[in-house]
Write an enzyme that holds these catalytic residues in place. Structure first.
Site, PDB file in Angstrom:
ATOM      1  N   LYS A  65       0.150   1.396  10.386  1.00  0.00           N
ATOM      2  CA  LYS A  65       1.499   0.807  10.435  1.00  0.00           C
ATOM      3  C   LYS A  65       1.877   0.458  11.873  1.00  0.00           C
ATOM      4  O   LYS A  65       2.600  -0.510  12.113  1.00  0.00           O
ATOM      5  CB  LYS A  65       2.510   1.782   9.841  1.00  0.00           C
ATOM      6  N   TYR A 122      -2.629   5.893   8.014  1.00  0.00           N
ATOM      7  CA  TYR A 122      -1.324   5.314   7.654  1.00  0.00           C
ATOM      8  C   TYR A 122      -0.489   5.060   8.911  1.00  0.00           C
ATOM      9  O   TYR A 122      -0.037   3.941   9.149  1.00  0.00           O
ATOM     10  CB  TYR A 122      -0.617   6.288   6.720  1.00  0.00           C
ATOM     11  N   THR A 160      -1.534   1.661  -6.426  1.00  0.00           N
ATOM     12  CA  THR A 160      -0.521   2.688  -6.724  1.00  0.00           C
ATOM     13  C   THR A 160       0.660   2.094  -7.488  1.00  0.00           C
ATOM     14  O   THR A 160       1.539   2.831  -7.924  1.00  0.00           O
ATOM     15  CB  THR A 160      -0.003   3.369  -5.440  1.00  0.00           C
ATOM     16  N   TYR A 174       2.778 -11.791  17.111  1.00  0.00           N
ATOM     17  CA  TYR A 174       2.944 -13.103  16.454  1.00  0.00           C
ATOM     18  C   TYR A 174       4.298 -13.721  16.795  1.00  0.00           C
ATOM     19  O   TYR A 174       4.413 -14.937  16.916  1.00  0.00           O
ATOM     20  CB  TYR A 174       2.753 -12.984  14.935  1.00  0.00           C
ATOM     21  N   GLY A 212       5.118  -1.827  -6.925  1.00  0.00           N
ATOM     22  CA  GLY A 212       5.259  -0.424  -6.532  1.00  0.00           C
ATOM     23  C   GLY A 212       6.691   0.053  -6.733  1.00  0.00           C
ATOM     24  O   GLY A 212       7.537  -0.670  -7.281  1.00  0.00           O
ATOM     25  N   ASP A 216       0.325  -7.844  -6.105  1.00  0.00           N
ATOM     26  CA  ASP A 216      -0.035  -6.420  -6.021  1.00  0.00           C
ATOM     27  C   ASP A 216      -1.505  -6.231  -6.409  1.00  0.00           C
ATOM     28  O   ASP A 216      -2.031  -6.965  -7.245  1.00  0.00           O
ATOM     29  CB  ASP A 216       0.847  -5.608  -6.988  1.00  0.00           C
TER      30      ASP A 216
HETATM   31  P1  NAD Z   1       4.124   2.508  -3.647  1.00  0.00           P
HETATM   32  O1  NAD Z   1       2.796   3.149  -3.483  1.00  0.00           O
HETATM   33  O2  NAD Z   1       4.878   2.740  -4.897  1.00  0.00           O
HETATM   34  O3  NAD Z   1       4.009   0.936  -3.462  1.00  0.00           O
HETATM   35  C1  NAD Z   1       3.013   0.305  -2.707  1.00  0.00           C
HETATM   36  C2  NAD Z   1       2.558  -0.921  -3.494  1.00  0.00           C
HETATM   37  O4  NAD Z   1       1.598  -1.649  -2.711  1.00  0.00           O
HETATM   38  C3  NAD Z   1       1.853  -0.536  -4.800  1.00  0.00           C
HETATM   39  O5  NAD Z   1       2.323  -1.363  -5.830  1.00  0.00           O
HETATM   40  C4  NAD Z   1       0.380  -0.788  -4.514  1.00  0.00           C
HETATM   41  O6  NAD Z   1      -0.364  -1.065  -5.662  1.00  0.00           O
HETATM   42  C5  NAD Z   1       0.476  -1.960  -3.541  1.00  0.00           C
HETATM   43  N1  NAD Z   1      -0.681  -2.093  -2.650  1.00  0.00           N
HETATM   44  C6  NAD Z   1      -1.270  -1.130  -1.910  1.00  0.00           C
HETATM   45  N2  NAD Z   1      -2.269  -1.653  -1.183  1.00  0.00           N
HETATM   46  C7  NAD Z   1      -2.316  -2.973  -1.466  1.00  0.00           C
HETATM   47  C8  NAD Z   1      -3.146  -4.043  -1.043  1.00  0.00           C
HETATM   48  N3  NAD Z   1      -4.154  -3.856  -0.177  1.00  0.00           N
HETATM   49  N4  NAD Z   1      -2.912  -5.292  -1.546  1.00  0.00           N
HETATM   50  C9  NAD Z   1      -1.926  -5.492  -2.442  1.00  0.00           C
HETATM   51  N5  NAD Z   1      -1.112  -4.510  -2.885  1.00  0.00           N
HETATM   52  C10 NAD Z   1      -1.300  -3.272  -2.405  1.00  0.00           C
HETATM   53  O7  NAD Z   1       4.993   2.945  -2.391  1.00  0.00           O
HETATM   54  P2  NAD Z   1       6.490   2.582  -1.977  1.00  0.00           P
HETATM   55  O8  NAD Z   1       7.209   3.838  -1.733  1.00  0.00           O
HETATM   56  O9  NAD Z   1       7.063   1.587  -2.910  1.00  0.00           O
HETATM   57  O10 NAD Z   1       6.247   1.913  -0.552  1.00  0.00           O
HETATM   58  C11 NAD Z   1       6.360   0.514  -0.345  1.00  0.00           C
HETATM   59  C12 NAD Z   1       6.228   0.209   1.133  1.00  0.00           C
HETATM   60  O11 NAD Z   1       7.258   0.872   1.866  1.00  0.00           O
HETATM   61  C13 NAD Z   1       4.901   0.665   1.742  1.00  0.00           C
HETATM   62  O12 NAD Z   1       4.479  -0.304   2.667  1.00  0.00           O
HETATM   63  C14 NAD Z   1       5.250   1.937   2.458  1.00  0.00           C
HETATM   64  O13 NAD Z   1       4.425   2.173   3.554  1.00  0.00           O
HETATM   65  C15 NAD Z   1       6.683   1.660   2.890  1.00  0.00           C
HETATM   66  N6  NAD Z   1       7.427   2.925   3.073  1.00  0.00           N
HETATM   67  C16 NAD Z   1       7.923   3.596   1.996  1.00  0.00           C
HETATM   68  C17 NAD Z   1       8.596   4.789   2.204  1.00  0.00           C
HETATM   69  C18 NAD Z   1       9.215   5.562   1.067  1.00  0.00           C
HETATM   70  O14 NAD Z   1       9.780   6.616   1.318  1.00  0.00           O
HETATM   71  N7  NAD Z   1       9.193   5.113  -0.171  1.00  0.00           N
HETATM   72  C19 NAD Z   1       8.745   5.311   3.500  1.00  0.00           C
HETATM   73  C20 NAD Z   1       8.197   4.607   4.562  1.00  0.00           C
HETATM   74  C21 NAD Z   1       7.555   3.400   4.336  1.00  0.00           C
END
Ligand code: NAD
Ligand code: UDP
Length: 338
Positions: A164, A160, A51, A174, A26, A47
């Site tokens: 979380k 979401y 997304t 845990y 991601g 992954d």
């Molecule tokens: P993103 O969507 O680009 O990345 C998420 C990744 O997780 C993707 O590669 C997707 O394919 C993979 N994924 C989703 N569900 C999955 C599953 N069940 N099994 C395996 N892989 C799975 O989003 P991001 O911005 O890179 O976010 C990464 C993490 O950081 C997430 O957990 C998100 O909640 C957290 N986060 C991001 C932000 C931000 O602003 N970017 C803010 C708060 C939290």
């Protein structure tokens, strides 16, 4: 998990660890893969590509310490040989996580449970990418970690937010019940290269709209605020948190405390791109948080961390990225149309 046997991760030096990054293909995950490889570690990037994209990590394929594995964390993983885990797997953009809310909830809750069980069995440290959405539409501003938040448990964002929150509960249970070494960070809106152009989040939407001369879509009046962190700053915070002593469990806010209205962001992007795009207004999504800004005192004190990249610098790097990506996409589609 049929395709999970890992045999060829190499350890180039004794300090090197084998690190599992879920969601590694991601936006944030791909930057973390790069950073940890650069530090001399071996990275197993896992992954389900819901997304995430292979293109995000294509340049790492062939690196001796890098492996890519397709797997969904909703199903337990059993055969992986790793020393620590960063759990980033979860769609992060509102349109993405609302597209299949049940799977989003399963990813956060069952995924966390599976990975925590895995960490407990092996006695390894595990990091959770939590979120400022824990605070919902906050009544306390800025948001410190001790604020419990204001979340609608049955609204469209709940898959979401509550997912979380459930994951955080599991992490702390845990730690208390089994002594698992946990690290929980709450990420505030982060942006940068490798966001998907059609990801739906505000920074990518505005930049793509501006570069393509399309209308800039402000949802609601644009007076709602966010605080935008550049990806490199966030990844630095991740690594510092993971490397911190056992008693620094978090939750710990990671984000840039400079706060902007969404209208200010739109105007900024129009100025920086020199775009002729017009601002238009669309309906405000249900439960859209009105104000968001991290209180980062804990990160400053426990990790000696603070963001270093301001919005102008971060946006300029992100605009350059999208300019390149959209240019390529336009050239390819023109070529295939010819
Ligand atoms: P993103 O969507 O680009 O990345 C998420 C990744 O997780 C993707 O590669 C997707 O394919 C993979 N994924 C989703 N569900 C999955 C599953 N069940 N099994 C395996 N892989 C799975 O989003 P991001 O911005 O890179 O976010 C990464 C993490 O950081 C997430 O957990 C998100 O909640 C957290 N986060 C991001 C932000 C931000 O602003 N970017 C803010 C708060 C939290
Ligand atoms: N937003 C907007 N136009 C867009 C996309 C988002 O005005 O094209 C708004 C959205 O309603 C929210 C803010 O920008 O108030 C941040 O949205 P994003 O989806 O990036 O992240 P959120 O913080 O809501 O998870």
């Amino acid at each position: 998990m049929g395709n999970s046997r890992i045999t060829n991760i190499v350890s180039p030096n004794p300090a090197s660890r084998r690190i599992l990054i879920t969601g590694g293909a991601g936006f944030l995950g791909s930057h973390l893969c790069e950073r940890l490889l650069g530090l001399g570690h071996n990275v197993l990037c896992l992954d389900n590509f819901s997304t995430g994209r292979v293109e995000n990590v294509e340049h790492l394929i062939g690196h001796a310490g890098f492996q890519l594995l397709r797997h969904d964390i909703v199903t337990p993983c059993s055969e992986l040989a790793v020393d620590e885990i960063y759990n980033l797997a979860c769609p992060a953009s509102p349109p993405d996580y609302q597209a299949d809310p049940i799977h989003t909830m399963k990813t956060s809750a069952l995924g966390a449970l599976n990975l925590l069980e895995f960490a407990r069995e092996r006695g390894i440290r595990i990091f959770q990418a939590s979120t400022s959405e824990i605070y919902g539409d906050p009544h306390v501003h800025p948001q410190p970690e001790f604020y419990w938040g204001n979340v609608n448990p049955i609204g469209p964002r709940a898959c979401y937010d509550e997912g979380k929150r459930c994951a955080e509960t599991l992490f702390f249970d845990y730690a208390r019940q089994y002594g698992v070494s946990i690290k929980v960070c709450r990420i505030f809106n982060t942006y940068g290269p490798r966001m998907r152009p059609n990801d739906g989040r505000v920074v990518s939407n505005f930049i793509v709209q501006a570069l393509q001369g399309k209308n800039i879509t402000i949802y609601g009046s644009g007076t709602q605020t966010r605080s935008f962190c550049y990806v490199d700053d966030l990844i630095e915070g991740f690594v510092r948190l993971m490397e911190s002593p056992d008693d620094v469990t978090g939750p710990i806010n990671l984000g840039n405390p400079d706060e902007f209205t969404i209208r200010e962001l739109a105007e900024f992007v129009i100025d920086m791109t020199g775009s002729k795009s017009r601002i238009v207004h669309r309906a405000l999504p249900v439960d859209d948080p009105q104000q968001r800004r991290p209180d980062i005192r804990r990160a400053r004190e426990a990790l000696a961390w603070k963001p270093t990249v301001g919005l102008a610098e971060g946006l300029s790097k992100t605009i350059a990225y999208f300019d390149r990506v959209l240019g390529v996409e336009t050239t390819v589609s023109q070529e295939s149309a010819a």
